[in-house]
Design an enzyme around this catalytic site. Structure first.
Site: not given
Length: 359
Positions: A118, A157, A188, A250
């Protein structure tokens, strides 16, 4: 839009994110699943034998058609068995480190949910509503790495839920600092996460690596693409992350210091008027019509009640009020499987296809 569908594969199909991806691809107007990848241990196993109820993302998730249920998992190695253009990666980070570059080198467009690449300078980290122009990094990546394919990445996320809410504020008013405390769902952590017995009557105030991702990824996402590189946004973020006993969704308590003096109604208008994909003429099948939804009720959003709004693809916001230390505070909710993982990865693949970044 294309007449014939693009062939795609899902790596890591036995995990919760992989299963949700497969379900999300059922009946997709642009993509057709032709192969599923798993670990060496699971190679040859019919997909039906690894399905888990949590992989639907909710209690009424899409059924898997027989042809997909009967499909046998393959080892995650590029070759004739993966006769497709796009490979979705729902692999664990340590596995993705070797597998994803091998597929990219072999000419596949790898759309990854793993954290591994990432933050690499030449790898697009993209939330389509926030920084769809960063897809252009693919050209630099191919040129510098000598790949025919590419890797593009979906953020963490909790990062997605936060960044969708602060992006319209940053674009319109500027943001100097963010403080965020998360209450993150059990799903998660995947199938190997904390057991129900661990979480009963409990909150775990630590999620490995989560706070670092939440403090750094938005800087790249909100950054500016110029001369083939990303200049991160200069924004300070302080994050504290907790695991709680909700199943999906979340919840994040957020406080922001803005770059200018703003009235509360102006923040509400910035969220309500923010339709960046539609304004750019990008009509992606999985994109929410309203990326940020504000709820007026004083006790909302709530995970069980609100996580599925806009098919789980929006950030749900509530409780906007002045903050005595920073400027404003609010509560945000994101569906960690729908938008935060599988749905976000699918939306990114749609962007990659629509932008012409793959042949």
């Amino acid at each position: 839009m294309p007449v014939s569908k693009r062939k795609v594969a899902v790596l890591g199909a036995s995990g919760l994110v992989g299963q949700r991806l497969v379900r999300s691809l059922v009946g997709h107007p642009w993509f057709e699943v032709v192969a599923l990848g798993g670990s060496k241990r699971r190679a040859g196993t019919p997909f039906r034998d690894v399905l888990h109820p949590l992989g639907s993302g909710d209690l009424h998730g899409a059924a898997v058609p027989q042809e997909l249920a009967d499909m046998r998992l393959l080892e995650c190695e590029p070759g004739a068995a993966f006769d497709c253009d796009i490979v979705f990666s729902a692999l664990p980070a340590e596995v993705a480190e070797q597998v994803e570059p091998a597929f990219a080198q072999a000419g596949y467009a790898v759309v990854s949910n793993a954290r591994t690449y990432r933050m690499d300078a030449d790898v697009p980290l993209v939330i389509p509503e926030v920084n769809h122009d960063h897809i252009a990094l693919v050209e630099k990546q191919r040129r510098e790495r000598g790949w025919r394919g590419c890797i593009v990445t979906n953020p963490n996320c909790s990062t997605i839920a936060l960044t969708l809410t602060i992006a319209p504020l940053a674009r319109k008013f500027g943001i100097e600092a963010v403080q965020v405390t998360t209450m993150q769902a059990l799903s998660g952590a995947g199938l190997s996460g904390p057991s129900a017995l661990d979480m009963l009557d409990n909150v775990v105030p630590y999620i490995g690596g989560e706070e670092d991702k939440l403090e750094t990824e938005p800087q790249k996402l909100l950054g500016t693409l110029a001369a083939g590189s990303i200049e991160p946004m200069d924004i300070k973020i302080s994050a504290q992350c907790n695991r709680v006993s909700t199943v999906h969704g979340h919840l994040e308590c957020v406080a922001v210091k803005l770059g200018s003096r703003v009235e509360q109604d102006e923040l509400l208008a910035a969220w309500a008027e923010w339709h960046p994909l539609q304004d750019a003429g990008l009509h992606l099948p999985s994109a929410p019509a309203q990326p940020v939804i504000y709820l007026q009720e004083p006790n909302r959003p709530q995970p069980r009640v609100d996580r599925d709004l806009e098919n789980g693809m929006a950030s749900i916001v509530g409780r906007l009020r002045p903050d005595p230390i920073l400027d404003y505070k609010f509560v945000a909710l994101g569906h960690n499987l729908a938008r935060g993982a599988a749905g976000g990865t699918l939306l990114l693949a749609e962007l990659l296809h629509a932008s012409g970044a793959i042949d």
